[in-house]
Write a protein that holds these residues in place. Structure first.
Motif, short mmCIF file in Angstrom:
data_model
loop_
_atom_site.label_atom_id
_atom_site.label_comp_id
_atom_site.label_asym_id
_atom_site.label_seq_id
_atom_site.Cartn_x
_atom_site.Cartn_y
_atom_site.Cartn_z
N GLU A 1 45.28 32.39 55.85
CA GLU A 1 45.16 30.97 55.49
C GLU A 1 46.01 30.10 56.41
N ILE A 2 47.22 30.54 56.71
CA ILE A 2 48.13 29.74 57.54
C ILE A 2 47.56 29.49 58.93
N ILE A 3 46.91 30.51 59.50
CA ILE A 3 46.35 30.31 60.84
C ILE A 3 44.95 29.68 60.81
N GLY A 4 44.42 29.46 59.60
CA GLY A 4 43.11 28.84 59.48
C GLY A 4 41.95 29.78 59.73
N TRP A 5 42.16 31.08 59.52
CA TRP A 5 41.11 32.07 59.73
C TRP A 5 40.27 32.18 58.46
N GLU A 6 39.28 31.32 58.35
CA GLU A 6 38.48 31.19 57.15
C GLU A 6 37.62 32.41 56.87
N GLU A 7 37.04 33.01 57.91
CA GLU A 7 36.19 34.18 57.73
C GLU A 7 36.97 35.34 57.10
N GLY A 8 38.16 35.58 57.62
CA GLY A 8 39.00 36.65 57.08
C GLY A 8 39.51 36.34 55.69
N ALA A 9 39.93 35.10 55.47
CA ALA A 9 40.42 34.70 54.15
C ALA A 9 39.31 34.86 53.12
N LYS A 10 38.10 34.46 53.47
CA LYS A 10 36.97 34.57 52.56
C LYS A 10 36.71 36.04 52.22
N TRP A 11 36.72 36.91 53.21
CA TRP A 11 36.47 38.33 52.95
C TRP A 11 37.57 38.92 52.06
N LEU A 12 38.80 38.59 52.36
CA LEU A 12 39.92 39.11 51.56
C LEU A 12 39.81 38.64 50.10
N VAL A 13 39.43 37.38 49.90
CA VAL A 13 39.27 36.86 48.54
C VAL A 13 38.14 37.60 47.82
N GLU A 14 37.07 37.89 48.53
CA GLU A 14 35.94 38.57 47.91
C GLU A 14 36.28 39.97 47.42
N VAL A 15 37.23 40.66 48.07
CA VAL A 15 37.53 42.04 47.70
C VAL A 15 38.85 42.21 46.95
N MET A 16 39.67 41.17 46.90
CA MET A 16 41.01 41.31 46.33
C MET A 16 40.99 41.44 44.81
N ASN A 17 42.13 41.87 44.27
CA ASN A 17 42.32 41.93 42.83
C ASN A 17 42.42 40.51 42.30
N LEU A 18 41.48 40.10 41.48
CA LEU A 18 41.49 38.74 40.95
C LEU A 18 41.91 38.68 39.49
N ASP A 19 42.51 39.75 38.98
CA ASP A 19 43.00 39.76 37.61
C ASP A 19 44.25 38.90 37.53
N SER A 20 44.10 37.69 37.05
CA SER A 20 45.25 36.81 36.92
C SER A 20 45.70 36.79 35.46
N GLU A 21 46.93 36.42 35.23
CA GLU A 21 47.47 36.39 33.89
C GLU A 21 46.69 35.44 33.00
N GLY A 22 46.18 34.39 33.56
CA GLY A 22 45.45 33.40 32.78
C GLY A 22 44.11 33.90 32.27
N SER A 23 43.55 34.91 32.91
CA SER A 23 42.23 35.37 32.49
C SER A 23 42.29 36.60 31.61
N LYS A 24 43.45 37.16 31.38
CA LYS A 24 43.54 38.34 30.53
C LYS A 24 43.15 37.98 29.11
N GLY A 25 42.39 38.86 28.50
CA GLY A 25 41.98 38.63 27.13
C GLY A 25 40.71 37.80 27.02
N GLU A 26 40.30 37.16 28.11
CA GLU A 26 39.06 36.39 28.07
C GLU A 26 37.89 37.34 28.25
N GLU A 27 36.77 36.97 27.70
CA GLU A 27 35.57 37.79 27.81
C GLU A 27 35.05 37.71 29.24
N ASP A 28 34.66 38.88 29.79
CA ASP A 28 34.08 38.90 31.13
C ASP A 28 32.73 38.20 31.13
#
Length: 191
Positions: free
Chosen positions: A127-154
């Motif tokens: 993100e800091i270097i502005g590499w959008e393609e890489g940032a997008k790919w990393l977001v697509e595969v990363m762990n997105l389990d955040s504390e705010g979404s725990k307990g919510e229905e998938d």
């Protein structure tokens, strides 16, 4: 098979071969000294053979090294706390980033969560270097389990739906990104 013990000069030569992507020299080193020695080599800044090939985008050398080194080397941090994935992201090498994260037996997407001494993950570096393609790919595969979404229905997302995600970087900046077939290839905006 008995192997010789490499000198400091041999080790320096190996690290240079990794830096310049000379796969044949790396293979020759392994034939002479064995693959297990590769796991322990560091330069003066704590960089491994993987740091060198990944920083410089040498796919063939990386493929060879991944076949002979311990998968634990993927998460080794240098003196600045950066992994080989940090370096690949910092230098915008998407194929290298993908191979590191997807390597069988490796840490997988947990690599994306490792922070360096500056408090940045590989995604943060992208993100800091502005590499959008890489940032997008990393977001697509990363762990997105955040504390705010725990307990919510998938929720099930259909193949034609876009998903909007928000990511907070180490400096507290929030980036919004849309992922999906109709998604814009760049972040929606920063707040």
């Amino acid at each position: 098979m008995s192997h010789f013990i490499p000198s400091d000069e041999d080790k320096d030569d190996l690290l240079l071969s990794c830096r310049y992507g000379d796969t044949e020299d790396i293979q020759s080193f392994v034939q002479k000294y064995g693959a297990s020695s590769l796991n322990d080599f560091r330069d003066d800044n704590g960089n491994t053979v993987l740091h060198m090939v990944c920083a410089n985008g040498h796919t063939d050398a990386l493929d060879y090294l991944l076949s002979v080194v311990s998968s634990s080397l993927l998460s080794v941090q240098n003196d600045a706390g950066s992994t080989a994935l940090h370096w690949a992201a910092l230098n915008s090498h998407l194929t290298i980033v993908q191979r590191l994260v997807q390597h069988p037996g490796g840490p997988g997407k947990d690599l994306i969560d490792i922070k360096n001494a500056a408090g940045r993950t590989p995604l943060g570096e992208a993100e800091i270097i502005g590499w959008e393609e890489g940032a997008k790919w990393l977001v697509e595969v990363m762990n997105l389990d955040s504390e705010g979404s725990k307990g919510e229905e998938d929720q099930v997302v259909g193949p034609s739906q876009d998903i909007e995600v928000e990511i907070q970087d180490a400096e507290g900046q929030v980036a919004k990104m849309t992922i999906g077939p109709q998604a814009v290839s760049e972040p929606v905006g920063k707040s």
